[in-house]
Every structure is written in C-alpha cells, then in structure tokens.
Design a protein around this motif. Structure first.
Motif, mmCIF file in Angstrom:
data_model
loop_
_atom_site.group_PDB
_atom_site.id
_atom_site.type_symbol
_atom_site.label_atom_id
_atom_site.label_comp_id
_atom_site.label_asym_id
_atom_site.label_seq_id
_atom_site.Cartn_x
_atom_site.Cartn_y
_atom_site.Cartn_z
ATOM 1 N N LEU A 213 0.823 -1.202 0.000
ATOM 2 C CA LEU A 213 0.000 0.000 0.000
ATOM 3 C C LEU A 213 0.858 1.253 0.000
ATOM 4 O O LEU A 213 0.595 2.209 -0.744
ATOM 5 C CB LEU A 213 -0.926 -0.013 1.222
ATOM 6 N N ALA A 235 -5.359 -0.908 -0.475
ATOM 7 C CA ALA A 235 -5.964 -0.452 0.785
ATOM 8 C C ALA A 235 -7.010 -1.443 1.271
ATOM 9 O O ALA A 235 -7.110 -1.730 2.473
ATOM 10 C CB ALA A 235 -6.592 0.925 0.593
ATOM 11 N N LEU A 261 -7.812 3.428 7.296
ATOM 12 C CA LEU A 261 -7.863 2.646 6.055
ATOM 13 C C LEU A 261 -9.243 2.731 5.418
ATOM 14 O O LEU A 261 -9.369 2.853 4.194
ATOM 15 C CB LEU A 261 -7.520 1.174 6.341
ATOM 16 N N GLN A 265 -10.070 4.136 1.805
ATOM 17 C CA GLN A 265 -10.745 3.246 0.853
ATOM 18 C C GLN A 265 -12.049 3.852 0.353
ATOM 19 O O GLN A 265 -12.382 3.747 -0.827
ATOM 20 C CB GLN A 265 -11.011 1.893 1.528
#
Length: 327
Positions: A213, A235, A261, A265
């Motif tokens: 990532l 992600a 996260l 996302q």
C-alpha cells in the motif's frame, strides 16, 4: 443432507419450520460477524475461523438476493465473497484452494459485480448529482434507464444464486472446508507452518500488505484512474487483513488504523465509482439516442468533480499512519 435441505428452501421448496430460518417480509442484509482470534491459535485454526466467518456472511444473504433482489443483501454477499478471496490469497503460501473452486468463485464474482455497479450508479452516483441540480427531462430519463438496468441485473444475480451451479459451488466449498481438503495437497514444510501460532504469520501478512500500500500510495499525486484503482485494491486488502487479525492487537492501536484505512478506501471508492459510472453511461448512450444529451452532461460533470477530489485524497493519505506490529 444439510445442503439438500438448504437448497430446497432457497429454491422455494417446503421446509420444516422447526429447523428452517424464518425470514421477515423485508430482508435484513447480514454484515460480517466480529471475528475473535486467540494468539494461541495455530495458523490452520485461524484460517478455519476466518473462512467460516466469510462463508457465513455469503450464505446469510442468499435469500435477500434471490427472493427480494435486495440491494444491500447483494452488496453484503459481494463483500463476503471479496473477504473470502482475500483470505484465501493471504494463506495461499501454506494452503491452496483447488483450481476448479477458484474458477467457480471467479464465476460468482462475475454474476454479482455488474448488478452492484449499476446499483451504485442508479442509487448513489446519479442521485448525488441530480440532488444538486435541476432534474430536467434528459437526466430523469438517464436515471430511469439506469434503474431499469440495475433491476434486470438483480434478477440475473438472483437466478445465479438460486442455480444448481451456485449450490454445487457452496456445497463443494463447505465439503473442502469441513474435510480440511487443503491437507491432501500440502508438502511437509507447509504442514509444519500450519501448526505455527498465528501471531508471527499475521505480522508478516500485515507488514507485506502495508508495504504494498505504501509503495502504491506514493504515486497518488496526479494519479490516473488505473493507478488510483491499484491503490484502492491495496488499501482494501490491507484493511481486510487488519480486520481479520484485529483481535490479536491492542484495541486502541488497531481501531484508529482500520478507521484510517476505511476513510482512504471510501474516498478512493468514490473516485472509482465515478470512473465506472463513465463507462456505464457510455453504454446507455450507445443503446439509446434519447439518452445521449443526459449521459454526455453527466459524464462531463463526473470528470470535472473527479479532478476536484484529488486534494481530499492526498490529505487522507498524509493522515494515514502505518501500523507498528510488535516483532
């Protein structure tokens, strides 16, 4: 016997009401249950707990997809499927799903994906635009056409889930899971790894996913849709891994990490929705001349606002703090 009874219920057969689940008139989409792993678990036991959790989410949403064509049920079934495929990928180095089952999972993805894409266009992307504008006739026609397409694809997805092919897929997955079919395909070294405690394995997975990532995220500035999509996938995989293994880490550490996260996302998802919407709107205009004006305007609007989202995305990326896993 369990599979035969279940298939009869899903296909509208008579079920024993003492043992069958009674579904409400309005379906309730089922999210994944909270997953509790113990640091003392072996890799194999943790894998079993994770896969069981994913399968339960998929199967719990079947009726909502088949009988009600419910948008959220289809979404949650698809989330369960993505989580399952992510889990299988994480553990692929020590155990493998048979190729035939992997191919059938790919088929299932292909049956659910289009309906979800059109759901997002008709139920989220277009209303978000038209709510800020005067909904004139060309835009209304596009909304109606997108909704009709979504409904047709829901019917197709419901038919796929009610099909014998799906029943065989789930039955074979359950059998492979219950009989621990991965053991028959393993090398001695893999069997040793399965007996290891989950802690070291989880740390290695999280570190590997996080590095992927971070590497992709460095290319976000001025990124094209394909680059953003690759960051979104990274992600998502990192988030699933963090959620699977969350119970192995202090709550005050892992919760903010998963939240960051999720925010990243979500923003990447909105930008991806705009990219997908452009292709779907192009499909609509190719099939109907009366939709060209409306789809042309909407595609231009989406392209303009997609560029404006870069600033927010970069801010979210700067706030993302990598998780430190104890070594």
């Amino acid at each position: 016997m369990r599979r035969r009874f279940r298939a009869q219920c899903l296909q509208g057969g008579m079920c024993n009401m003492d043992t069958a689940v009674k579904f409400p008139t309005t379906p309730k989409a089922i999210r994944a249950r909270a997953l509790e792993l113990s640091a003392r678990m072996s890799v194999e036991k943790a894998f079993q707990a994770i896969v069981r959790n994913c399968l339960d989410q998929i199967e719990a949403n079947e009726t909502g997809v088949i009988k009600y064509h419910d948008v959220e049920s289809l979404h949650q079934m698809r989330v369960g499927l993505r989580r399952l495929r992510s889990a299988l990928g994480m553990f692929d180095e020590v155990l493998s799903l048979p190729v035939a089952l992997r191919q059938e999972l790919d088929w299932l993805v292909s049956q659910l994906g289009p309906a979800r894409d059109w759901d997002v266009l008709a139920g989220s992307t277009l209303p978000r635009i038209t709510n800020t504008l005067d909904a004139d006739a060309p835009l209304v026609r596009v909304q109606h056409a997108a909704a009709d397409k979504a409904m047709a694809l829901h019917a197709a997805a419901g038919a796929a889930i009610a099909s014998e092919r799906y029943q065989n897929l789930i039955g074979n997955l359950e059998r492979w899971f219950d009989e621990r079919g991965w053991r028959a395909m393993q090398l001695p070294a893999d069997k040793v790894k399965l007996k290891m405690r989950i802690g070291d394995f989880a740390r290695d997975i999280l570190e590997k996913d996080q590095q992927r990532l971070l590497k992709r995220g460095r290319k976000l500035k001025g990124a094209d849709p394909e680059t953003r999509h690759r960051v979104r996938i990274a992600a998502k995989k990192t988030r699933y891994a963090a959620e699977f293994f969350a119970s192995l880490y202090p709550r005050k550490t892992v919760r903010p990490y998963v939240k960051a996260l999720a925010s990243l996302q979500d923003e990447l998802g909105l930008m991806n929705d705009a990219s997908v919407a452009d292709g779907l709107l192009r499909q609509l205009s190719e099939g109907d001349e009366e939709l060209k004006d409306g789809t042309g305007f909407l595609r231009g609007y989406l392209a303009s606002h997609s560029r404006q989202g870069d600033g927010k995305l970069r801010k979210l990326w700067k706030r993302f703090v990598p998780l430190r896993t104890p070594g």
